[in-house]
Every structure is written in structure tokens, then in C-alpha cells.
Design an enzyme around this catalytic site. Structure first.
Site, PDB file in Angstrom:
ATOM      1  N   ASP A   1      -8.601  17.602  -1.889  1.00  0.00           N
ATOM      2  CA  ASP A   1      -8.942  18.487  -2.481  1.00  0.00           C
ATOM      3  C   ASP A   1      -7.826  19.149  -3.350  1.00  0.00           C
ATOM      4  O   ASP A   1      -6.695  18.529  -3.003  1.00  0.00           O
ATOM      5  CB  ASP A   1      -9.263  19.798  -1.280  1.00  0.00           C
ATOM      6  CG  ASP A   1      -8.262  19.906  -0.171  1.00  0.00           C
ATOM      7  OD1 ASP A   1      -7.215  20.431  -0.570  1.00  0.00           O
ATOM      8  OD2 ASP A   1      -8.418  19.241   0.743  1.00  0.00           O
TER       9      ASP A   1
ATOM     10  N   GLU B   1      -6.085 -16.933  -8.307  1.00  0.00           N
ATOM     11  CA  GLU B   1      -6.166 -15.531  -7.998  1.00  0.00           C
ATOM     12  C   GLU B   1      -4.600 -15.042  -8.140  1.00  0.00           C
ATOM     13  O   GLU B   1      -4.575 -14.107  -8.861  1.00  0.00           O
ATOM     14  CB  GLU B   1      -6.766 -15.226  -6.786  1.00  0.00           C
ATOM     15  CG  GLU B   1      -8.173 -15.306  -6.907  1.00  0.00           C
ATOM     16  CD  GLU B   1      -8.962 -15.010  -5.315  1.00  0.00           C
ATOM     17  OE1 GLU B   1     -10.218 -14.661  -5.469  1.00  0.00           O
ATOM     18  OE2 GLU B   1      -8.254 -15.366  -4.403  1.00  0.00           O
TER      19      GLU B   1
END
Ligand code: DGJ
Length: 741
Positions: free
Chosen positions: A534, A614
């Protein structure tokens, strides 16, 4: 001047660059809301429709003027009394339970600068262009006042609101509702857009017509929650990403909240944002006041994208603070998904060494380094380093990490305590629980009473010792359960609303003191992932762990929903291992990186487990993130597909403010053989300019990219000599630059 008082017309108009908001001191001092929309100078009093309507109430002093019902007027801060039966912003009870609150205008003042709120987060302005309007309402029959404050940030197109309720009577009063903002719209058909979810599934987008009923979005969980987000949009029925009117309310508060939207009987719509009123019962003793948290309001007549961009700028520049606000954050590796709480310093160093060799810049040591914390059942509250488990001191571990050229950070969960902890054994009354009632457990832990200063100070003191020893550069501050049992052992009167409000103020005080003591600290918020995402938290933490769900495809949806109210640079996002621990889905490594770049970017796996191919990609991903960081975190953000409804592909882009470059991101969600041509329409470019794809030199018209779109790119086939379509979950990132000559 952004705030203009017209004494003759009794209006006060708040202007931003593109919007105006108008208040009118109406008959008998009723404070009316006449307008919020595109910039205008005139008196909008005509929007108040005075009519004698059956079965309504009028103030006693209006005598025979039956058209003067509060229920029929758009009001600024409606109180549940005096004849307005719609959803209230304020409800007050006297000690004897009687409902009161006939609030009338008393005075107002206009000042330079934006107000701040003691102990609470608030939008700030460092340009000296902001202004503050304060309007005082007085209850007609008593000495109760509501002090309304409005902050105007002209260049941000934002108006903030808050209210302070003052008890000037000789008796206790009880606030059963004290909202921060109310918006009464007299016309229009509106949809409520809210962001709902659950743990590991935050901020799904829901859009429903507001209609003739009250729709309440909110939570009672003690945290702003995974379940509903305190950012709500009211959008015109036909508004889309790039067109139509919409209003936003972003609540700068991290506890339970409520946002109500209701259609009234005569075509009006009311939106009220504030602290959750259920069981609020905030007792105000004589002379005491209650300061409601702040709400930031914005209006866009250019659709949802523009509204989001207003909030992105506001949060980045006027809510986030500190040295990290505009700085690129270090690419981090967090050990949680790799080890859980089962680690030693040796294991952590093994992870760190590989990460450092591939270019990762910071190691974050997650849950498990303190007390007897080997699982969820023990240790919270005991903030001393478990050197036996680690095999060294925290100072030694931090030094070894720094020797690798990395920064070092740690995880904490200061608000919590396990019953199996030294702290709980010494201070059982510090946990929120009601005497005689067994408290509810969440993740086998209890909540410390952060409404008590001595509790906050004790925890802070112990955590600071570890931070001093390790000289930590970063802290991840977690919070892993909702709050239910509310009781303050020191208080004679158990006012649930007051204890919970002071609890959240205690959390803010903890973070403020931490940042005062370590001004360079990078603080990341977290609450079981994004359970406290928030605007209030962002005043302290410039980034928040967006979700415990790190599945790339789920993350697209979570970050998409989050982007409506919050900027990319605040979303904690990491590349994690596959198959994903939760969904078992396998998303290609480079796609996981593209998705994490729509956030703070980091890794949450043991890089030693990667394949050679990777591992070779990691430095490339980090370099890509660094190369585009400015565009990713400072560019204007465009959602190009609605991933709630379009399951074919997800696309989003960042465009430089001067439209000189853009970064397009596409992830294929759904595939079929011999598929029809698929295009993604871009947005935010200069329609009269050409743009070059930096990778292959192809030049496109800005107008065409935005009207026809770009076909989904093809990639070389691994086996045959032709180009193939992108496969499921594969992605592309295309960097466009404007062709100047
Ligand atoms: C919940 C967080 O969201 C996770 O990232 C991790 O830090 C765990 N808590 C640790 O307990």
C-alpha cells in the site's frame, strides 16, 4: 495560486494543471462538493439539484425550505446524522450511545506548502508549489470539530485529503466511523475497479458496475491485505486504458480499511475511503483528537493508463523517500526459495559465491538466522544471531559476503513472536491476546502489541544490534499473519479501533526510527508476499515484495493488477527455479527474467543448480536490466493487453517521457498449431515519428505501431532453417528508438 476562494460565490476551488475540484459553503453552512473533473474556472453550483423530494429530512433551521435536504446534496464530509442516510464519512456517538453530528462550516484557511501528518505517512512536496486548504466543520450542538485538510500538488494532478476529529466536549465520545475522503458525483454511470486476491494470488482486477447499491471493498485483517488493496478506481462505464473518465483513491494506510461506493436514489454516486469502520469504536476522551490517514485522489479523462501514470509519479516522487528513491536498486539474490530456514553460513556462502561470479550485487539472508528458528514454530521475537547454527557470527558472514564484492541484507519480522521464544516466556503480556481467551494462531505465531512504545523500542533495540554488527545495507521487513485478538494490557478501556490504529502507528514508528538510525538502508516491505502493498508502506520502503508466488505466468497477472496503482520500481520481483514450487509450471529462464524486470529484479534460487547455458544467461540478464533500468523504472508504463481477459499474450511497455525510446515486452500465454497472425498494439509513441527496432534495424511508423500493432516476432527454429512462431511462455523484449533523421 492553486486554491482560490471566491467569497462572493462561497466557493473554494482547488486547481491542478489538468483538473479542478470545487467545494461550496452551502446553505446553513453545509459543505457541498460541486465538482471534480477537467480544469475549469467557473462556479459549478448548478450541479447541486435543489428539489423537494418526498420522504427526506431537512435541518431544523431550514424551517419550510424542504428542498434543503442533506441527503440530496453532494457533500464533502457527510456525517451520519442531520438527514443524510447515504453511506457516511463520519459517525459519532455520545457516551450514552446517541448518534450525533450536524457538521456545519466554521472557518477555512489557505496556506503555502503541503501539510504533513505526525506519525502517519503523507504525500510530500519538495518543490514549494503545493498548497493546503483547511476547512473546519463544527458540530452544531456540541464542541466537536472535523478539521478537513486538502493538499494540492498542481503538477502531479493530485489532491490529497484527510480529516481530524476533535473532541472539545466534557465527555467521552465514540467515533464509529471517521473516513479520510468522500467523493460525491452527481451524474454518470460508474464501474468500481478493485484489486482482490489471496496469499500468492494478489491484486486480481475486478470491474463491476457500481449500480444502485452499496459496494464495499475492504478488509478487517489488521493489514491492508492480500485480499483487497486500498487503491480503488471509479471508472466511467465505457472508459478503457486510453480513453474515458476515471477517479482513483489511494489510501496511505497499512491497516484494515474500507472503501464504499454507492449509487443513490437520484442518480448520484458516493465513494468513501477510510479506516475500516466495523468494530472501530474509537473512544475520544475530552480534549483528544483522532487523525485519519491520508487519501490521494486523482482524476483522468484519458483513461486508466493516465490515471496509473499519475499514481506512479506520485508514489515515486512524493511518497517514497530516502536515498534509494531514484537510485537503481542492487540486483539481489535471496536464499528463501533455495534453502528455507535450513542453512549454515557455508551454504549461504556457496550460493553467494556463484551469484557474485555471475554479477549479482547483493545477498539477502532470509528467515532463520536468529533464536531457535529452524522452522515456523519457534524463535520469532529472539533477535539475536544463532551463531551455533550459522557456524560464525553475523559480522563474519557479512564480511565474507562483502569480500565477494556484494552488499549484504537480512530478513526480519519485528511485529511477531512465537510462544516458543525467550521473549514470550519473559513478556507474555506483550502479545496481543485477550485474558481468558485462547488467541488465534497464524503460522503458529502471535502478534506483539506494537501500540505500546516500550515493545517497539525493545524489538528495535535488539534488531539494531544485529544491523550494527553486520552493517547491513538492506532489510526485508516481513509480517506473516492477520491480526484478530486485540487487547492492550495497559488500557482500562478496550477500544479495538484505537489499539489497532496505534498498532499501525507503532509499525510506522519502528520503520521511521530504523531509517533515522540507518539513513542509507534499503528497506523492502513484505507481508507473506504482497499482503501489505500500500502507499502507506511505500513512504518507508521504496519497494515491497510483490507476492510469494514467483511462477512467471502468475506473476504477470499479479504485477499487471499491481501496476494500476503502483509503479514498477516498487514491485519486488525475482527469477526463481522451475518447476515452480507451487504451480509446477516450467517457464523459460529468459521469460522469467523479462517478467522480473517489470519489478526490482533479482534472483531467488541457488544459481549453482542452473545448467551451463542458463548460468551463461545470468550476466546477460543483469546487463540487460542495467541497460534498460532507467526506461524500466522511470519510463511511462503502458498495459497493452488485459491479462484478466486476454489469455493469448501479455504485453506491456515503458516509454521515455520524451517518447524518444520504448521497451516492449511480450510473453506468449497461449499457442496453437498453424496459428492466425497475431499483433500487439503499442501505445504512448509519437504517432508522427518512426521507430527503429534496435536489434534488427527494422523501422516502423509510430502511427502504425499504435493502430495496426506489431506482429508477434518469429525466432529461428532450433532444427530447421526457417523462422518459427514463439512457443508457449516464450517472450521477446524489443527496444525501439525514435528515428531522428
Ligand atoms: C514470507 C515472505 O513473503 C517470504 O519471502 C519469506 O521471507 C518467508 N516469509 C520467510 O518466513
Amino acid at each position: 495560486m492553486s486554491i482560490i476562494h471566491n467569497a462572493e460565490k462561497s466557493t473554494i476551488t482547488l486547481h491542478t494543471d489538468n483538473t479542478s475540484y470545487q467545494i461550496k459553503i452551502g446553505p446553513f453552512g453545509l459543505l457541498q462538493h460541486t465538482y471534480y473533473g477537467p480544469h475549469m474556472e467557473e462556479d459549478a453550483e448548478y450541479c447541486v439539484m435543489y428539489r423537494d423530494r418526498g420522504f427526506t429530512l431537512t435541518p431544523y433551521d431550514a424551517e419550510r425550505k424542504r428542498w434543503l435536504s442533506a441527503e440530496l446534496m453532494p457533500l464533502e464530509y457527510p456525517c451520519e446524522a442531520a438527514g443524510d442516510f447515504r453511506a457516511p464519512a463520519l459517525s459519532i456517538r455520545r457516551k450514552d450511545g446517541i448518534l450525533i453530528g450536524d457538521m456545519r462550516y466554521e472557518s477555512h484557511r489557505i496556506e503555502k506548502g503541503k501539510y504533513s501528518l505526525e506519525g502517519l505517512p503523507a504525500v510530500y512536496d519538495d518543490t514549494e508549489e503545493a498548497e493546503t486548504l483547511t476547512v473546519v466543520l463544527k458540530e452544531k450542538n456540541t464542541n466537536i470539530r472535523a478539521v478537513l485538510q486538502y493538499g494540492v500538488l498542481p503538477h502531479r494532478d493530485v489532491i490529497t485529503r484527510t480529516a481530524r476529529i476533535e473532541n472539545g466536549t466534557e465527555d467521552d465520545i465514540v467515533l464509529t466511523h471517521a473516513a479520510s475522503a468522500c467523493l460525491d458525483l452527481v451524474s454518470g454511470e460508474w464501474d468500481v475497479i478493485n484489486f482482490h486476491g489471496r496469499h500468492a494470488g494478489e491484486r486480481n482486477v475486478s470491474r463491476t458496475p457500481s449500480g444502485h447499491r452499496e459496494t464495499v471493498v475492504g478488509t478487517r485483517r489488521g493489514a491492508s491485505s492480500h485480499h483487497q488493496n486500498p487503491f480503488v478506481i471509479l471508472a466511467e462505464k465505457d472508459a478503457g486504458e486510453l480513453h474515458g473518465q476515471c477517479y482513483g483513491m489511494s489510501f496511505l494506510y497499512s491497516g484494515s480499511f474500507s472503501c464504499s461506493v454507492s449509487g443513490d436514489a437520484y442518480g448520484g454516486t458516493r465513494m468513501v475511503m477510510g479506516i475500516q469502520p466495523d468494530n472501530f469504536d474509537y473512544v475520544l476522551t475530552p480534549g483528544e483528537s483522532f487523525q485519519a490517514p491520508e487519501t490521494a485522489l486523482a482524476y483522468s479523462c484519458e483513461g486508466l493508463t493516465k490515471l496509473s501514470q499519475i499514481y506512479h509519479k506520485l508514489i515515486s516522487q512524493n511518497i517514497c523517500r530516502g536515498p534509494w528513491k531514484n537510485r537503481r536498486r542492487p540486483v539481489l539474490i535471496n536464499n528463501w526459495e533455495a534453502t528455507g530456514p535450513d542453512f549454515t553460513a557455508e551454504k549461504i556462502l556457496h550460493i553467494a559465491e556463484k551469484a557474485a561470479s555471475l554479477g549479482v550485487e547483493m545477498l539477502v539472508l532470509d528467515d532463520g538466522w536468529f533464536g531457535k528458528r529452524d522452522d515456523d514454530f519457534a524463535g520469532l521475537g529472539d533477535w539475536y544471531v544463532n551463531t551455533e547454527k550459522l557456524g560464525c557470527t553475523m559480522g563474519e558472514l557479512a564480511a565474507s559476503i562483502r569480500d565477494l564484492g556484494m552488499k549484504f541484507g537480512i530478513w526480519i519480522e519485528p511485529e511477531m513472536v512465537n510462544e516458543d521464544s525467550d521473549l514470550y516466556r519473559a513478556h507474555p503480556d506483550w502479545a496481543l491476546q485477550v485474558p481468558g481467551i485462547e488467541p488465534a494462531l497464524g503460522r503458529s505465531q502471535l502478534v506483539l502489541d506494537f501500540s505500546r512504545e516500550e515493545v517497539v523500542d525493545y524489538i528495535l533495540d535488539h534488531i539494531c544490534k544485529v544491523l550494527d554488527e553486520s552493517k547491513a545495507d538492506y532489510v526485508k521487513m516481513d509480517m506473516n499473519r492477520p491480526i484478530f485478538d486485540v487487547y492492550n494490557a495497559l488500557s482500562a478501556y478496550q477500544s479495538r479501533g484505537k489499539i489497532m490504529y496505534k498498532y499501525i502507528l507503532g509499525v510506522y514508528r519502528f520503520m521511521e526510527k530504523l531509517l533515522e538510525r540507518y539513513p542509507d538502508l534499503l528497506l523492502e516491505g513484505c507481508a507473506s508476499g504482497g499482503g501489505r502493498f500500500d502507499a502507506g508502506m511505500l513512504y518507508y520502503c521504496p519497494q515491497i515484495w510483490c507476492s510469494d508466488n514467483t511462477d512467471g505466468i502468475d506473476r504477470i497477472r499479479i504485477q499487471y493488477g499491481t501496476s494500476f496503482g503502483y509503479p514498477v520500481r516498487t514491485m519486488g520481483a525475482h527469477v526463481s527455479r522451475v518447476p515452480n514450487y507451487d504451480t509446477r509450471r516450467i517457464v523459460p529462464f529468459d521469460t522469467r527474467a523479462v517478467i522480473a524486470m517489470e519489478g526490482t529484479f533479482g534472483y531467488e534460487l541457488d544459481l549453482n543448480t542452473l545448467s551451463e547455458e542458463e548460468a551463461r544467461q545470468v550476466p546477460v540478464q543483469i546487463e540487460t536490466f542495467k541497460k534498460y533500468w532507467d526506461l524500466l523504472h522511470n519510463g511511462l508504463y503502458y498495459r497493452l493487453t488485459d491479462v484478466t481477459h486476454n489469455t493469448k499474450e501479455a504485453a506491456w511497455m515503458m516509454v521515455a517521457e520524451d517518447r524518444s525510446e520504448a521497451l516492449l515486452n511480450i510473453v506468449v500465454l497461449d499457442v496453437s498449431g498453424n496459428r492466425p497472425n497475431r499483433f500487439v498494439k503499442l501505445a504512448g509513441l509519437d504517432a508522427s515519428a518512426s521507430y527503429k527496432d534496435e536489434a534488427n534495424g527494422a523501422v516502423y511508423s509510430g502511427a502504425a505501431l499504435m493502430s495496426v500493432g506489431i506482429p508477434l516476432p518469429k525466432v529461428p527454429h532450433e532444427k530447421y532453417h526457417w523462422m518459427r512462431d514463439l512457443g508457449e511462455y516464450e517472450s521477446v523484449q524489443i527496444h525501439f528508438t525514435k528515428v531522428t533523421d
